[in-house]
Write a protein that holds these residues in place. Structure first.
Motif, mmCIF file in Angstrom:
data_model
loop_
_atom_site.group_PDB
_atom_site.id
_atom_site.type_symbol
_atom_site.label_atom_id
_atom_site.label_comp_id
_atom_site.label_asym_id
_atom_site.label_seq_id
_atom_site.Cartn_x
_atom_site.Cartn_y
_atom_site.Cartn_z
ATOM 1 N N GLY A 245 -19.756 9.476 5.581
ATOM 2 C CA GLY A 245 -20.545 8.895 6.784
ATOM 3 C C GLY A 245 -21.044 7.766 6.535
ATOM 4 N N ALA A 246 -20.365 6.841 5.782
ATOM 5 C CA ALA A 246 -20.519 5.656 5.566
ATOM 6 C C ALA A 246 -19.461 4.698 6.076
ATOM 7 N N PRO A 247 -18.659 4.976 7.165
ATOM 8 C CA PRO A 247 -17.458 4.001 7.570
ATOM 9 C C PRO A 247 -17.923 2.310 7.554
ATOM 10 N N GLU A 248 -19.250 2.252 7.724
ATOM 11 C CA GLU A 248 -19.406 0.529 7.936
ATOM 12 C C GLU A 248 -19.540 0.232 6.667
ATOM 13 N N ALA A 249 -19.575 0.852 5.502
ATOM 14 C CA ALA A 249 -19.662 0.149 4.294
ATOM 15 C C ALA A 249 -18.354 -0.119 3.517
ATOM 16 N N PHE A 250 -17.459 0.648 4.480
ATOM 17 C CA PHE A 250 -15.944 0.201 3.814
ATOM 18 C C PHE A 250 -15.543 -0.958 4.412
ATOM 19 N N HIS A 251 -14.794 -1.956 3.430
ATOM 20 C CA HIS A 251 -14.040 -2.840 3.993
ATOM 21 C C HIS A 251 -12.762 -3.102 3.280
ATOM 22 N N GLU A 252 -11.593 -3.708 3.851
ATOM 23 C CA GLU A 252 -10.423 -3.678 3.240
ATOM 24 C C GLU A 252 -10.199 -4.364 1.938
ATOM 25 N N ASP A 253 -11.001 -5.385 1.853
ATOM 26 C CA ASP A 253 -10.885 -5.910 0.591
ATOM 27 C C ASP A 253 -11.310 -5.627 -0.932
ATOM 28 N N MET A 254 -12.041 -4.393 -0.444
ATOM 29 C CA MET A 254 -12.448 -3.260 -1.584
ATOM 30 C C MET A 254 -11.155 -2.937 -2.424
ATOM 31 N N VAL A 255 -10.169 -2.641 -1.578
ATOM 32 C CA VAL A 255 -8.891 -2.037 -2.332
ATOM 33 C C VAL A 255 -7.869 -3.152 -1.948
ATOM 34 N N ARG A 256 -7.532 -3.890 -3.028
ATOM 35 C CA ARG A 256 -6.428 -4.987 -2.741
ATOM 36 C C ARG A 256 -5.383 -5.187 -3.866
ATOM 37 N N TYR A 257 -4.474 -5.895 -3.554
ATOM 38 C CA TYR A 257 -3.145 -6.079 -4.435
ATOM 39 C C TYR A 257 -3.490 -7.379 -5.370
ATOM 40 N N ILE A 258 -3.069 -7.156 -6.459
ATOM 41 C CA ILE A 258 -3.283 -8.549 -7.381
ATOM 42 C C ILE A 258 -1.689 -9.116 -7.437
ATOM 43 N N THR A 259 -1.002 -8.357 -8.347
ATOM 44 C CA THR A 259 0.235 -8.721 -8.660
ATOM 45 C C THR A 259 0.933 -7.521 -9.365
ATOM 46 N N GLN A 260 2.363 -7.469 -9.311
ATOM 47 C CA GLN A 260 3.095 -6.523 -10.062
ATOM 48 C C GLN A 260 3.353 -6.612 -11.387
ATOM 49 N N ASP A 261 3.160 -7.850 -11.937
ATOM 50 C CA ASP A 261 3.228 -8.350 -13.248
ATOM 51 C C ASP A 261 2.310 -7.859 -14.242
ATOM 52 N N GLN A 262 2.572 -7.035 -14.986
ATOM 53 C CA GLN A 262 1.474 -6.124 -15.781
ATOM 54 C C GLN A 262 0.305 -6.961 -16.668
#
Lengths: 285, 212, 424
Positions: free
Chosen positions: C286-303
């Motif tokens: 019940g908190a869709p407004e608290a979600f923003h896409e930057d919370m889950v982001r890609y960094i790099t595939q290089d370990q």
């Protein structure tokens, strides 16, 4: 907090400095310790040594520059060994971040060391993404995965690839691997296609592969710098004319030995302080 | 429909290679094995694009809003642009005159040393973690400590100087107690992975749809 | 040898490019012209007699190798296996022909009725066999082997019997794997059905999972963020899927408590799945407004670049709780030691045996191997998932039983049982 407890909670940066100094000293003043050969490395060497001129192996460069210090010496030694025996080497790379660059560098080194000829003594087929898929596809036809080599020469025009179409035409596959790719060579390639697989891995990963080796899913394992130094030693013993070539793993073993001693010292020191602290606390109570 | 189609696709795509594994029919092999493998390679390559878009978006956003650490985002974007340009528009390897192409030069003299540096940090962290972890708190911990010392001595030439049997003892520990423990965990984990895969294959768990 | 294998006891002297006759006759003949004639006459006689010889070709042979062609078992009907004798006594070369030690040989093939042989591949004589692939199951093929002596022209072996590749319905050598798959699948489905019928299924305590709520609560109290690292590989890895299952639970808690969540990813496909899971969890909480896409982001595939970036986030933002769940390699210690240095509560879990010691040394709670895969069942208490865990346990018991039986059988010298497991 008593003195023993303070020492027990020693700042990690002190440990880092001691490890750094420990690594530095043997680089400046090499010790030249003797290399002991272990059975997993001997097994790989013996398997290659038993091959005939004209036999072919696949050498997969499944690592990036971070693992270079540990795995490059293995690649150098295996390539030299194959060149001396007249064994064809088919180089591939399934590691996305620099695998193909590592392969290029090692083959260039081989050219310099032993005047090996690209396309005749060896070939570098380059990189292919999505490791499990190309691994499986090579079981049917290598050319379908690598229609040309890293320089764009068509598969059919490369002399060293004559008569080599799938794993069936190879004697051995060696993966110099970091991450999960080494396991795939065992679980996918050895299990599904039956080709013998050997692995060169970082020291951290080596214990895992012992289980596969004992189950005969891998013929042998070269573990970290020690594995590399052992292969260097075996090649140097079998081919004395190669003794003059660089042996970076053997040199690196000096550093590894001293750092191991430093770590052992800290572990023992920590335990002494732990016991002293415990006794002091018990005494105070 | 929006959910059912992906679920049906996922279930089908996960069962087809299993069929191809057991039935060697040419048509099955072509479509359930080779073609799926080819598609997997293509999709894996496109996934990079997905990552690049996310990376550029997030960092541009950070720079525009001057968020904390935005300067690092600038470095990321500039480095990315340089490396991508060299890779896309330039060759790799060595020129005729022996000099290196920019991509290979950056790789060899910037990327590779930075990678090796990061990996070498492990030695320092291993030292500090070992210092904390190996304490003779009880009987089991003491056995662990003794085993670790034998392995550490056995893996370096000093071990043989202490006693010739030390390297053999280290090898024995690696080949038997270590391999036995590894097998126990590997078998358990493999069964766990198989069970997890079955749940995904039959659609009980659907992480690809955002349902965990 | 499979039912459709063909022995090449019948060989042919005669002109190059065709031939087929019995080995005994071949040995008796010395002059090529006469051989061709003899072969043609005999072939005609055999054909007339209705002998089971698919092709008779008149061809000379310079040496004999006992060629045999057989269908490759358990394949799709596109390959044949050519084998020959590696016994030096069998290899009888024409007078004056000298070969190097273990020479290269040229495998030549032609379809029945074709005039010319074409090269099918090369190998060495000591290989003893050659697998010819990409053949047409509607065609019949004959083979011969060519050798290039140091001087003079190419010399050829006898021509093999004709054979056609045949497709098989089932890979018989994988029957053990099929049994294992059916057993595992059957047990899992049986327990899922039992769970559906309301059977009580017990799952033992997993302390790492019990601590998730506490870790999220601690971060909320401290007003700091939660960092969730779902390993460094793609969603094709079951460990990543298991980690994403836990991410859904953690995201729901952070949505409920209003705690900041950050999920840096090393794989783009994992990022896409993780983003959907977090979004869904925030909606369900019940908190869709608290979600923003930057919370889950890609960094790099290089370990290591990834490890450096995530360590940077740890040091700069000082998250109160760190989850390290999924598939990890050498970066595990870099991440967990950095997390330890900032005093975060760390919950780790992986089935990577080589990384477990690092997590145990540096983290507060570590889920070992299969505990990670049991997480979704433990957290959701979903009977369907619980059933699959129980099925997995039953399979483990079956494997243990097989190990014990195998040890006993191998000890008493009855290797059949053990070999059945390795007969792939």
């Amino acid at each position: 907090m008593n003195w023993a407890h303070k020492l027990l909670l020693i700042d990690r940066r002190i440990i880092f400095v001691v490890v750094f100094v420990g690594a530095l000293i043997p680089i400046i003043w090499p010790i030249g310790l003797a290399v002991q050969i272990s059975p997993p490395v001997k097994a790989v060497f013996d398997r290659v040594e038993a091959m005939k001129p004209g036999d072919a192996i696949m050498l997969s460069f499944d690592y990036g520059p971070s693992d270079g210090p540990e795995l490059d010496p293995m690649a150098n030694s295996i390539l030299r060994h194959c060149a001396k025996k007249g064994i064809k080497v088919i180089g591939v790379s399934l590691f996305p971040l620099g695998g193909v660059e590592m392969a290029i560098a090692r083959f260039m080194q081989l050219d310099t060391d032993l005047k090996a000829r690209n396309g005749i003594d060896y070939v570098n087929l380059g990189y292919k993404d999505g490791a499990p898929a190309p691994m499986k596809a090579m079981g049917d036809r290598i050319e379908s995965v690598f229609p040309c080599d890293a320089n764009g020469v068509p598969y059919s025009e490369i002399p060293v690839l004559e008569g080599i179409r799938s794993y069936d035409d190879l004697e051995l596959a060696i993966s110099l691997a970091t991450s999960i790719i080494g396991e795939w060579w065992i679980n996918l390639v050895n299990a599904q296609f039956g080709i013998d697989v050997a692995l060169g891995t970082t020291a951290v990963s080596a214990p895992k592969y012992y289980a596969f080796m004992e189950a005969k899913q891998a013929i042998g394992v070269l573990g970290g710098m020690k594995g590399g130094s052992e292969y260097e030693e075996l090649v140097a013993r079998a081919y004395p004319d190669l003794k003059g070539l660089s042996r970076s793993a053997t040199m690196g073993m000096d550093v590894q030995s001293v750092v191991h001693l430093v770590i052992i010292f800290f572990i023992l020191f920590g335990n002494v302080m732990f016991i002293v602290t415990k006794r002091m606390t018990r005494g105070a109570n | 429909m929006k959910r059912q189609v992906p679920i049906m696709l996922a279930i089908t795509a996960s069962f087809l290679p299993v069929i191809a594994f057991f039935f060697p029919n040419a048509w099955i092999n072509e479509w359930f094995n080779r073609k799926l493998d080819e598609w997997m390679v293509i999709i894996a390559s496109f996934a990079f694009l997905l990552g690049i878009v996310s990376m550029v978006q997030v960092n541009l956003h950070k720079v525009r809003r001057r968020q904390k650490g935005w300067i690092f985002s600038v470095i990321i974007l500039v480095s990315f642009a340089i490396m991508a340009s060299c890779g896309l528009f330039g060759a790799q390897g060595e020129r005729e005159n022996g000099t290196l192409y920019p991509f290979t030069w950056i790789f060899q003299f910037i990327y590779a040393p930075m990678q090796a540096t990061m990996f070498s940090l492990l030695a320092f962290y291993v030292a500090s973690a070992s210092y904390r972890a190996f304490r003779v708190k009880n009987m089991e911990a003491s056995l662990l400590l003794i085993g670790a010392l034998i392995i550490m001595f056995g893996r370096i030439p000093f071990g043989a100087l202490i006693h010739p049997v030390v390297p053999d003892l280290a090898e024995w520990i690696m080949r038997f107690p270590n391999a036995a423990a590894q097998r126990g965990i590997i078998i358990g984990a493999a069964l766990g992975a198989a069970s997890m895969s079955i749940r995904v294959m039959v659609g009980i768990e659907r992480p690809y749809l955002g349902k965990s | 040898m499979s039912a459709n294998s063909i022995s090449s006891g019948v060989v042919c002297p005669g002109g190059r490019g065709s031939g087929g006759n019995t080995a005994g006759i071949v040995r008796a003949c010395t002059m090529r012209l006469n051989l061709s004639l003899a072969c043609a006459i005999l072939a005609g006689a055999l054909l007339l007699a209705g002998a089971v010889v698919s092709e008779v070709i008149a061809a000379p042979r310079d040496f004999r190798l006992d060629l045999a062609v057989q269908d490759r078992p358990s394949d799709d009907g596109s390959s044949l296996i050519l084998s020959w004798s590696t016994d030096p006594a069998v290899l009888t070369l024409p007078t004056g022909v000298v070969l190097e030690d273990d020479p290269q040989i040229f495998i030549e093939r032609k379809t029945e009725g074709a005039v010319d042989f074409l090269e099918a591949g090369r190998t060495t004589i000591s290989a003893g066999r050659f697998q010819d692939i990409e053949l047409d199951s509607r065609e019949s093929y004959v083979y011969r082997i060519g050798l290039q002596p140091a001087t003079g022209g190419m010399v050829y072996s006898e021509v093999s019997m004709a054979a056609s590749p045949k497709g098989n319905l089932f890979r018989t050598q994988r029957v053990n794997a099929l049994v294992a798959v059916l057993m595992m699948g059957g047990l899992v489905i049986a327990y899922i059905m039992a769970a559906r019928r309301g059977a009580k299924l017990f799952i033992r305590r997993i302390s790492g999972l019990d601590q998730i709520k506490e870790a999220v609560g601690r971060a909320t109290e401290m007003g700091r963020k939660i960092l969730f690292v779902p390993g460094i590989v793609s969603v094709s890895e079951p460990q990543t899927l298991a980690a994403l299952g836990i991410l859904g639970y953690v995201a729901k808690l952070t949505a409920q408590y209003g705690t900041q969540l950050e999920v840096p990813n090393a794989d783009p496909l994992t990022m896409a799945s993780a983003r959907e899971i977090v979004k869904q969890s925030y909606m369900e909480a019940g908190a869709p407004e608290a979600f923003h896409e930057d919370m889950v982001r890609y960094i790099t595939q290089d370990q290591f670049a990834y490890a450096g970036s995530v360590s940077g986030i740890m040091v700069r933002d000082k998250p109160a709780a760190i989850f390290l769940l999924g598939w990890f390699a050498a970066e595990s210690l870099l991440l967990s030691e950095t997390g330890q240095s900032i005093g975060a509560i760390q919950i780790a879990g992986t089935a990577q045996v080589t990384q477990l010691p690092f997590f145990v040394a540096a983290c507060d709670y570590t889920m070992l191997g299969e505990e990670l895969f049991a997480a979704s069942a433990y957290l959701s208490k979903d009977p369907l998932i619980l059933g699959s865990i129980k099925g997995q346990d039953a399979m483990k018991i079956a494997i243990l039983a097989a190990i014990v039986i195998g040890v006993v059988m191998a000890t008493v010298g009855a290797d059949g049982f053990v070999n059945w497991f390795t007969a792939l």
